[in-house]
Design a protein around this motif. Structure first.
Motif, PDB file in Angstrom:
ATOM      1  N   VAL A  83       0.825  -1.209   0.000  1.00 30.70           N
ATOM      2  CA  VAL A  83       0.000   0.000   0.000  1.00 30.70           C
ATOM      3  C   VAL A  83       0.862   1.263   0.000  1.00 30.70           C
ATOM      4  O   VAL A  83       0.568   2.216  -0.728  1.00 30.70           O
ATOM      5  CB  VAL A  83      -0.964  -0.005   1.209  1.00 30.70           C
ATOM      6  N   LEU A  84       1.931   1.270   0.780  1.00 29.76           N
ATOM      7  CA  LEU A  84       2.759   2.468   0.881  1.00 29.76           C
ATOM      8  C   LEU A  84       3.584   2.730  -0.376  1.00 29.76           C
ATOM      9  O   LEU A  84       4.101   3.823  -0.560  1.00 29.76           O
ATOM     10  CB  LEU A  84       3.658   2.391   2.115  1.00 29.76           C
ATOM     11  N   GLU A  85       3.683   1.744  -1.269  1.00 33.45           N
ATOM     12  CA  GLU A  85       4.397   1.935  -2.532  1.00 33.45           C
ATOM     13  C   GLU A  85       3.478   2.327  -3.686  1.00 33.45           C
ATOM     14  O   GLU A  85       3.944   2.560  -4.793  1.00 33.45           O
ATOM     15  CB  GLU A  85       5.166   0.661  -2.888  1.00 33.45           C
ATOM     16  N   LEU A  86       2.174   2.417  -3.450  1.00 28.57           N
ATOM     17  CA  LEU A  86       1.243   2.777  -4.515  1.00 28.57           C
ATOM     18  C   LEU A  86       1.502   4.202  -5.000  1.00 28.57           C
ATOM     19  O   LEU A  86       1.742   5.109  -4.215  1.00 28.57           O
ATOM     20  CB  LEU A  86      -0.204   2.689  -4.012  1.00 28.57           C
ATOM     21  N   THR A  87       1.434   4.374  -6.316  1.00 24.28           N
ATOM     22  CA  THR A  87       1.529   5.717  -6.880  1.00 24.28           C
ATOM     23  C   THR A  87       0.170   6.405  -6.737  1.00 24.28           C
ATOM     24  O   THR A  87      -0.843   5.750  -6.449  1.00 24.28           O
ATOM     25  CB  THR A  87       1.890   5.651  -8.382  1.00 24.28           C
ATOM     26  N   ASP A  88       0.133   7.702  -6.960  1.00 30.56           N
ATOM     27  CA  ASP A  88      -1.136   8.426  -6.926  1.00 30.56           C
ATOM     28  C   ASP A  88      -2.119   7.853  -7.939  1.00 30.56           C
ATOM     29  O   ASP A  88      -3.311   7.728  -7.665  1.00 30.56           O
ATOM     30  CB  ASP A  88      -0.928   9.910  -7.204  1.00 30.56           C
ATOM     31  N   GLU A  89      -1.621   7.486  -9.120  1.00 33.01           N
ATOM     32  CA  GLU A  89      -2.471   6.934 -10.163  1.00 33.01           C
ATOM     33  C   GLU A  89      -3.043   5.576  -9.748  1.00 33.01           C
ATOM     34  O   GLU A  89      -4.227   5.293  -9.958  1.00 33.01           O
ATOM     35  CB  GLU A  89      -1.689   6.800 -11.478  1.00 33.01           C
ATOM     36  N   GLN A  90      -2.212   4.722  -9.173  1.00 35.76           N
ATOM     37  CA  GLN A  90      -2.681   3.413  -8.721  1.00 35.76           C
ATOM     38  C   GLN A  90      -3.713   3.553  -7.609  1.00 35.76           C
ATOM     39  O   GLN A  90      -4.732   2.861  -7.605  1.00 35.76           O
ATOM     40  CB  GLN A  90      -1.505   2.564  -8.231  1.00 35.76           C
ATOM     41  N   LEU A  91      -3.458   4.464  -6.682  1.00 35.11           N
ATOM     42  CA  LEU A  91      -4.389   4.694  -5.587  1.00 35.11           C
ATOM     43  C   LEU A  91      -5.719   5.226  -6.108  1.00 35.11           C
ATOM     44  O   LEU A  91      -6.787   4.768  -5.694  1.00 35.11           O
ATOM     45  CB  LEU A  91      -3.783   5.657  -4.568  1.00 35.11           C
ATOM     46  N   SER A  92      -5.676   6.151  -7.042  1.00 37.21           N
ATOM     47  CA  SER A  92      -6.906   6.678  -7.641  1.00 37.21           C
ATOM     48  C   SER A  92      -7.704   5.573  -8.323  1.00 37.21           C
ATOM     49  O   SER A  92      -8.932   5.528  -8.212  1.00 37.21           O
ATOM     50  CB  SER A  92      -6.580   7.783  -8.653  1.00 37.21           C
ATOM     51  N   ALA A  93      -7.016   4.679  -9.023  1.00 35.10           N
ATOM     52  CA  ALA A  93      -7.697   3.578  -9.701  1.00 35.10           C
ATOM     53  C   ALA A  93      -8.364   2.637  -8.689  1.00 35.10           C
ATOM     54  O   ALA A  93      -9.482   2.172  -8.914  1.00 35.10           O
ATOM     55  CB  ALA A  93      -6.704   2.797 -10.566  1.00 35.10           C
ATOM     56  N   LEU A  94      -7.708   2.377  -7.573  1.00 30.08           N
ATOM     57  CA  LEU A  94      -8.291   1.519  -6.537  1.00 30.08           C
ATOM     58  C   LEU A  94      -9.512   2.173  -5.900  1.00 30.08           C
ATOM     59  O   LEU A  94     -10.498   1.499  -5.592  1.00 30.08           O
ATOM     60  CB  LEU A  94      -7.247   1.192  -5.462  1.00 30.08           C
ATOM     61  N   ILE A  95      -9.465   3.482  -5.729  1.00 28.54           N
ATOM     62  CA  ILE A  95     -10.614   4.214  -5.175  1.00 28.54           C
ATOM     63  C   ILE A  95     -11.773   4.179  -6.172  1.00 28.54           C
ATOM     64  O   ILE A  95     -12.914   3.893  -5.807  1.00 28.54           O
ATOM     65  CB  ILE A  95     -10.223   5.657  -4.812  1.00 28.54           C
ATOM     66  N   LEU A  96     -11.486   4.442  -7.449  1.00 29.16           N
ATOM     67  CA  LEU A  96     -12.533   4.442  -8.474  1.00 29.16           C
ATOM     68  C   LEU A  96     -13.184   3.071  -8.634  1.00 29.16           C
ATOM     69  O   LEU A  96     -14.380   2.968  -8.905  1.00 29.16           O
ATOM     70  CB  LEU A  96     -11.965   4.901  -9.813  1.00 29.16           C
ATOM     71  N   SER A  97     -12.401   2.010  -8.438  1.00 27.99           N
ATOM     72  CA  SER A  97     -12.947   0.655  -8.595  1.00 27.99           C
ATOM     73  C   SER A  97     -13.694   0.182  -7.348  1.00 27.99           C
ATOM     74  O   SER A  97     -14.302  -0.885  -7.368  1.00 27.99           O
ATOM     75  CB  SER A  97     -11.822  -0.329  -8.919  1.00 27.99           C
ATOM     76  N   GLY A  98     -13.627   0.964  -6.268  1.00 28.84           N
ATOM     77  CA  GLY A  98     -14.322   0.599  -5.044  1.00 28.84           C
ATOM     78  C   GLY A  98     -13.528  -0.313  -4.125  1.00 28.84           C
ATOM     79  O   GLY A  98     -14.033  -0.745  -3.091  1.00 28.84           O
ATOM     80  N   GLN A  99     -12.281  -0.618  -4.488  1.00 32.84           N
ATOM     81  CA  GLN A  99     -11.451  -1.474  -3.645  1.00 32.84           C
ATOM     82  C   GLN A  99     -10.909  -0.719  -2.430  1.00 32.84           C
ATOM     83  O   GLN A  99     -10.633  -1.331  -1.401  1.00 32.84           O
ATOM     84  CB  GLN A  99     -10.301  -2.055  -4.456  1.00 32.84           C
TER      85      GLN A  99
END
Length: 61
Positions: A37-53
């Motif tokens: 989790v701490l290595e996620l980029t802003d883009e990866q984190l945004s994608a996880l939020i958008l997907s509901g994960q």
């Protein structure tokens, strides 16, 4: 909870009257998850939020 700069990740919570502590296996799994989790980029984190994960909690103040 894991913190990194302007981010905080809430992973797991329980009432102390329900469970005394986490097991060694759970601790190892949480540490592994924290590294991911701490290595996620802003883009990866945004994608996880958008997907509901992941869910985002806004801090106002």
């Amino acid at each position: 909870m894991y913190r990194q700069r302007h981010r905080a990740f809430f992973v797991y919570g329980f009432a102390k009257n329900q469970q005394a502590s986490i097991s060694h296996e759970e601790e190892a799994a949480f540490k592994k998850a924290a590294r991911y989790v701490l290595e996620l980029t802003d883009e990866q984190l945004s994608a996880l939020i958008l997907s509901g994960q992941f869910s985002e909690v806004e801090h106002n103040g």
